[in-house]
Design a protein around this motif. Structure first.
Motif, PDB file in Angstrom:
ATOM      1  N   VAL A  49       9.249  18.159   0.064  1.00 22.06           N
ATOM      2  CA  VAL A  49      10.700  18.178  -0.016  1.00 22.06           C
ATOM      3  C   VAL A  49      11.215  16.753   0.117  1.00 22.06           C
ATOM      4  O   VAL A  49      10.607  15.930   0.807  1.00 22.06           O
ATOM      5  N   CYS A  50      12.313  16.471  -0.556  1.00 25.32           N
ATOM      6  CA  CYS A  50      13.025  15.215  -0.380  1.00 25.32           C
ATOM      7  C   CYS A  50      14.416  15.554   0.158  1.00 25.32           C
ATOM      8  O   CYS A  50      15.172  16.295  -0.488  1.00 25.32           O
ATOM      9  N   LEU A  51      14.725  15.050   1.334  1.00 29.47           N
ATOM     10  CA  LEU A  51      16.001  15.347   1.978  1.00 29.47           C
ATOM     11  C   LEU A  51      17.001  14.226   1.696  1.00 29.47           C
ATOM     12  O   LEU A  51      16.644  13.043   1.790  1.00 29.47           O
ATOM     13  N   PRO A  52      18.239  14.576   1.389  1.00 29.89           N
ATOM     14  CA  PRO A  52      19.242  13.549   1.086  1.00 29.89           C
ATOM     15  C   PRO A  52      19.696  12.817   2.347  1.00 29.89           C
ATOM     16  O   PRO A  52      19.865  13.418   3.402  1.00 29.89           O
ATOM     17  N   ILE A  53      19.868  11.525   2.213  1.00 28.93           N
ATOM     18  CA  ILE A  53      20.373  10.704   3.312  1.00 28.93           C
ATOM     19  C   ILE A  53      21.725  10.138   2.860  1.00 28.93           C
ATOM     20  O   ILE A  53      21.843   9.644   1.732  1.00 28.93           O
ATOM     21  N   PRO A  54      22.752  10.214   3.717  1.00 29.97           N
ATOM     22  CA  PRO A  54      24.080   9.724   3.301  1.00 29.97           C
ATOM     23  C   PRO A  54      24.033   8.260   2.847  1.00 29.97           C
ATOM     24  O   PRO A  54      23.243   7.465   3.356  1.00 29.97           O
TER      25      PRO A  54
ATOM     26  N   GLY B 155       6.847  35.910  16.862  1.00 31.55           N
ATOM     27  CA  GLY B 155       5.632  36.248  17.598  1.00 31.55           C
ATOM     28  C   GLY B 155       4.646  35.103  17.439  1.00 31.55           C
ATOM     29  O   GLY B 155       5.049  33.948  17.327  1.00 31.55           O
ATOM     30  N   PRO B 156       3.373  35.397  17.383  1.00 34.52           N
ATOM     31  CA  PRO B 156       2.393  34.313  17.284  1.00 34.52           C
ATOM     32  C   PRO B 156       2.200  33.781  15.864  1.00 34.52           C
ATOM     33  O   PRO B 156       1.317  32.960  15.632  1.00 34.52           O
ATOM     34  N   PHE B 157       3.047  34.201  14.938  1.00 35.15           N
ATOM     35  CA  PHE B 157       2.863  33.844  13.531  1.00 35.15           C
ATOM     36  C   PHE B 157       3.857  32.767  13.091  1.00 35.15           C
ATOM     37  O   PHE B 157       5.070  32.969  13.195  1.00 35.15           O
ATOM     38  N   PRO B 158       3.366  31.623  12.575  1.00 32.38           N
ATOM     39  CA  PRO B 158       4.288  30.606  12.060  1.00 32.38           C
ATOM     40  C   PRO B 158       4.970  31.116  10.793  1.00 32.38           C
ATOM     41  O   PRO B 158       4.317  31.641   9.895  1.00 32.38           O
ATOM     42  N   THR B 159       6.295  30.993  10.768  1.00 31.15           N
ATOM     43  CA  THR B 159       7.062  31.545   9.646  1.00 31.15           C
ATOM     44  C   THR B 159       7.905  30.500   8.923  1.00 31.15           C
ATOM     45  O   THR B 159       8.539  30.817   7.924  1.00 31.15           O
ATOM     46  N   GLY B 160       7.944  29.283   9.438  1.00 27.38           N
ATOM     47  CA  GLY B 160       8.749  28.241   8.809  1.00 27.38           C
ATOM     48  C   GLY B 160       8.692  26.960   9.612  1.00 27.38           C
ATOM     49  O   GLY B 160       7.987  26.874  10.619  1.00 27.38           O
ATOM     50  N   VAL B 161       9.456  25.977   9.146  1.00 27.46           N
ATOM     51  CA  VAL B 161       9.535  24.697   9.843  1.00 27.46           C
ATOM     52  C   VAL B 161      10.974  24.204   9.834  1.00 27.46           C
ATOM     53  O   VAL B 161      11.764  24.563   8.950  1.00 27.46           O
ATOM     54  N   THR B 162      11.299  23.374  10.818  1.00 33.68           N
ATOM     55  CA  THR B 162      12.578  22.679  10.861  1.00 33.68           C
ATOM     56  C   THR B 162      12.290  21.192  10.915  1.00 33.68           C
ATOM     57  O   THR B 162      11.438  20.751  11.693  1.00 33.68           O
ATOM     58  N   VAL B 163      12.988  20.428  10.075  1.00 28.14           N
ATOM     59  CA  VAL B 163      12.852  18.979  10.045  1.00 28.14           C
ATOM     60  C   VAL B 163      14.183  18.366  10.469  1.00 28.14           C
ATOM     61  O   VAL B 163      15.246  18.799  10.010  1.00 28.14           O
ATOM     62  N   THR B 164      14.108  17.373  11.342  1.00 28.81           N
ATOM     63  CA  THR B 164      15.280  16.618  11.764  1.00 28.81           C
ATOM     64  C   THR B 164      15.031  15.153  11.451  1.00 28.81           C
ATOM     65  O   THR B 164      13.992  14.612  11.838  1.00 28.81           O
ATOM     66  N   ILE B 165      15.957  14.530  10.743  1.00 28.07           N
ATOM     67  CA  ILE B 165      15.866  13.102  10.431  1.00 28.07           C
ATOM     68  C   ILE B 165      16.918  12.377  11.270  1.00 28.07           C
ATOM     69  O   ILE B 165      18.095  12.761  11.252  1.00 28.07           O
ATOM     70  N   SER B 166      16.470  11.338  11.981  1.00 28.84           N
ATOM     71  CA  SER B 166      17.364  10.536  12.812  1.00 28.84           C
ATOM     72  C   SER B 166      17.258   9.071  12.426  1.00 28.84           C
ATOM     73  O   SER B 166      16.187   8.597  12.045  1.00 28.84           O
TER      74      SER B 166
ATOM     75  N   LEU C  32      18.446   5.367  14.176  1.00 23.64           N
ATOM     76  CA  LEU C  32      18.956   4.728  15.396  1.00 23.64           C
ATOM     77  C   LEU C  32      19.322   5.760  16.461  1.00 23.64           C
ATOM     78  O   LEU C  32      20.322   5.641  17.147  1.00 23.64           O
ATOM     79  N   GLY C  33      18.497   6.801  16.569  1.00 22.01           N
ATOM     80  CA  GLY C  33      18.696   7.815  17.593  1.00 22.01           C
ATOM     81  C   GLY C  33      19.773   8.840  17.289  1.00 22.01           C
ATOM     82  O   GLY C  33      20.033   9.719  18.101  1.00 22.01           O
ATOM     83  N   LYS C  34      20.400   8.754  16.136  1.00 21.12           N
ATOM     84  CA  LYS C  34      21.453   9.695  15.756  1.00 21.12           C
ATOM     85  C   LYS C  34      20.927  10.626  14.671  1.00 21.12           C
ATOM     86  O   LYS C  34      20.378  10.181  13.665  1.00 21.12           O
ATOM     87  N   VAL C  35      21.107  11.924  14.878  1.00 21.63           N
ATOM     88  CA  VAL C  35      20.648  12.903  13.891  1.00 21.63           C
ATOM     89  C   VAL C  35      21.501  12.784  12.637  1.00 21.63           C
ATOM     90  O   VAL C  35      22.732  12.835  12.698  1.00 21.63           O
ATOM     91  N   ILE C  36      20.829  12.637  11.506  1.00 21.95           N
ATOM     92  CA  ILE C  36      21.495  12.509  10.218  1.00 21.95           C
ATOM     93  C   ILE C  36      21.453  13.836   9.454  1.00 21.95           C
ATOM     94  O   ILE C  36      22.410  14.216   8.795  1.00 21.95           O
ATOM     95  N   ILE C  37      20.328  14.530   9.558  1.00 21.70           N
ATOM     96  CA  ILE C  37      20.185  15.807   8.845  1.00 21.70           C
ATOM     97  C   ILE C  37      19.179  16.688   9.582  1.00 21.70           C
ATOM     98  O   ILE C  37      18.194  16.196  10.132  1.00 21.70           O
ATOM     99  N   THR C  38      19.446  17.968   9.600  1.00 19.83           N
ATOM    100  CA  THR C  38      18.514  18.984  10.096  1.00 19.83           C
ATOM    101  C   THR C  38      18.441  20.061   9.031  1.00 19.83           C
ATOM    102  O   THR C  38      19.472  20.533   8.542  1.00 19.83           O
ATOM    103  N   LYS C  39      17.217  20.413   8.660  1.00 17.71           N
ATOM    104  CA  LYS C  39      17.025  21.421   7.604  1.00 17.71           C
ATOM    105  C   LYS C  39      15.848  22.301   7.953  1.00 17.71           C
ATOM    106  O   LYS C  39      14.785  21.819   8.349  1.00 17.71           O
ATOM    107  N   SER C  40      16.014  23.603   7.817  1.00 16.66           N
ATOM    108  CA  SER C  40      14.946  24.564   8.057  1.00 16.66           C
ATOM    109  C   SER C  40      14.446  25.126   6.730  1.00 16.66           C
ATOM    110  O   SER C  40      15.204  25.253   5.764  1.00 16.66           O
TER     111      SER C  40
END
Length: 119
Positions: A70-75, A94-105, A107-115
């Motif tokens: 995936v390519c996530l957009p950055i402002p 439960g014990p089954f992985p079903t997805g992922v969440t990515v957070t891009i920061s 300078l310590g500030k969250v820019i984007i979060t996408k699941s």
């Protein structure tokens, strides 16, 4: 061509094992295990944070568990070449992985979060 940053397979495996150990310990998914009505069975557990670079207004990643990219957009106020941090957490039902969440920061500030998948 975009550069795809990768998360460590060992860190991803360790996060998956931690979640499975938790569910094994409480016995939710074992025969005769107890069901806690206050626990909906969902969990999101951190796997790793890596250093990435903004390239052409985006950050591109290989996503473990789902096996895609995936390519996530950055402002646009964040210039190309800027160092950033991408953090991955794994979603479980439960014990089954079903997805992922990515957070891009930056300078310590969250820019984007996408699941992706079921989180």
């Amino acid at each position: 061509m975009a550069k795809y940053h990768e998360f460590s397979e060992d860190r991803v495996a360790a996060a998956i094992e931690a979640a499975r150990s938790y569910y094994a310990e409480i016995g939710t998914y074992q025969e005769g295990g107890r069901i806690d009505p206050n626990d909906d069975g969902h969990m999101n557990i951190a796997a790793e944070c890596i250093q990435v670079t903004v390239d052409n207004g985006k950050v591109c990643l290989k996503l473990p568990v789902l096996g895609n990219t995936v390519c996530l957009p950055i402002p646009s106020f964040i210039p190309n070449g800027t160092a950033a941090e991408a953090c991955l957490s794994i979603c479980f039902t439960g014990p089954f992985p079903t997805g992922v969440t990515v957070t891009i920061s930056v300078l310590g500030k969250v820019i984007i979060t996408k699941s992706f998948g079921k989180c």
